[in-house]
Design an enzyme around this catalytic site. Structure first.
Site: not given
Ligand code: SF4
Length: 326
Positions: A62, A75, A82, A86, A89, A303
């Site tokens: 994206e 962006c 990932c 987190c 996220c 995102c």
């Molecule tokens: S916010 Fe999402 S994309 Fe960014 S480092 Fe953490 S898990 Fe990865």
């Protein structure tokens, strides 16, 4: 060819009409420009647009275009998923994805420049899309070399969850982008719950690297702080954050959680008065603070949420948070 790609916004060799026809035909047969293809565009009322892009091997990422008066922010994603997990996220919930090449990262900018459209020297670029840029630091640095053809390094921001070796490697670059650090808690216990990467590089080690970051006079490191109801939004948490960030010239960007009931079932955005109160504690401690009222909330969302529609969801791991000072 670079001039055609960057100035002419060409997407194929056939458009490069000052190359001899025979050469164009041979190039078309043997190569591909590798630019991402737009699969879907979702535009919010305020004009912010999220793009789902397909890379040459079929992987989807994206990118977002956010108009801001005469300029705009683009962006870009640096990985196709990932691994850092987190808690707040959606991309993290989808799991790891491959590193993008430098061309695939800069190509997102070019694809949006043609679609949006926008011209050269009008954009800010932020590495805040899918993935952790500093786990792909070599390709991100090569992408910076490409992007700097038309975006000054002071208009580029690399946002990291706190990959210390990556920060140290980026710091050795001759032209420095702005650095943003996703912090989201000022104590190790809460931060590790929200951002497991904190186990590897806890707050003290992260700040050792940030104090060594060669910041030019007048520039600041940005700390991103995702506010999650009951997890990290207390007055105590704000006071602790204020004490911590004073260690480096900095500003704090508060981001009330972008809720996603499907992907992040237990997590809520704090009420607006709590967000204001948190910002007030920081401001009264002399910390420059802004609250990001997400552009295009709803249609564009956080995102990972476009790609997430087609990705199977892993089971939800509930994480208990202490609620100090509430
Ligand atoms: S916010 Fe999402 S994309 Fe960014 S480092 Fe953490 S898990 Fe990865």
């Amino acid at each position: 060819m670079l001039r055609w790609l960057w100035v002419g916004r060409a997407t194929s060799f056939g458009e490069m009409t000052d190359l001899p026809r025979a050469l164009r035909e041979r190039l078309e047969e043997a190569f591909d420009t590798g630019l991402p293809e737009v699969v879907e565009r979702t535009t919010a009322e305020d004009g912010a647009a999220k793009f789902l892009l397909r890379l040459p091997d079929g992987v989807q990422v994206e990118a977002v275009h956010i108009p801001m008066g005469k300029r705009q922010t683009v962006c870009v994603s640096s990985q196709a998923g990932c691994a850092l997990d987190c808690a707040f996220c959606v991309t993290g919930r989808m799991g790891a994805g491959r590193n993008l090449t430098a061309g695939e990262i800069a190509g997102q900018y070019l694809a949006l420049a043609r679609e949006a459209p926008f011209g050269p020297h009008e954009s800010n670029v932020v590495f805040m899309g899918m993935g952790e840029p500093l786990l792909n630091v070599r390709n991100v640095m090569d992408a910076l070399d490409l992007l700097e053809r038309e975006v000054a390094s002071r208009r580029i921001t690399v946002s990291t969850a706190g990959i210390v070796p990556g920060i140290e490697q980026l710091a050795r670059r001759r032209r420095l982008p702005n650095l943003a650090v996703s912090l989201s808690a000022a104590d190790d216990e809460t931060r590790t719950r929200l951002m497991p990467v904190n186990r590897t590089w806890p707050i003290a080690e992260l700040f050792r690297a940030l104090r060594a970051w060669p910041l030019e006079a007048g520039r600041r490191i940005t700390f991103e702080y995702v506010l999650v109801d009951g997890a990290n939004d207390s007055d105590d948490a704000a006071a602790r954050l204020a004490r911590l960030v004073r260690a480096v010239p900095s500003k704090v960007n508060l981001i009330p959680l972008n809720e996603s009931p499907e992907w992040l079932p237990d997590l809520r955005r704090p009420p607006a008065d709590r967000v204001d109160r948190f910002a007030g504690v920081l401001a009264s401690a002399g910390v420059p603070v802004t609250v990001r009222r997400s552009k295009g909330l709803g249609a564009v969302a956080a995102c990972g949420q476009l790609k997430g529609r087609e990705t199977p969801r892993p089971p939800w791991k509930a994480r208990a948070f202490p609620v100090p000072g509430r």
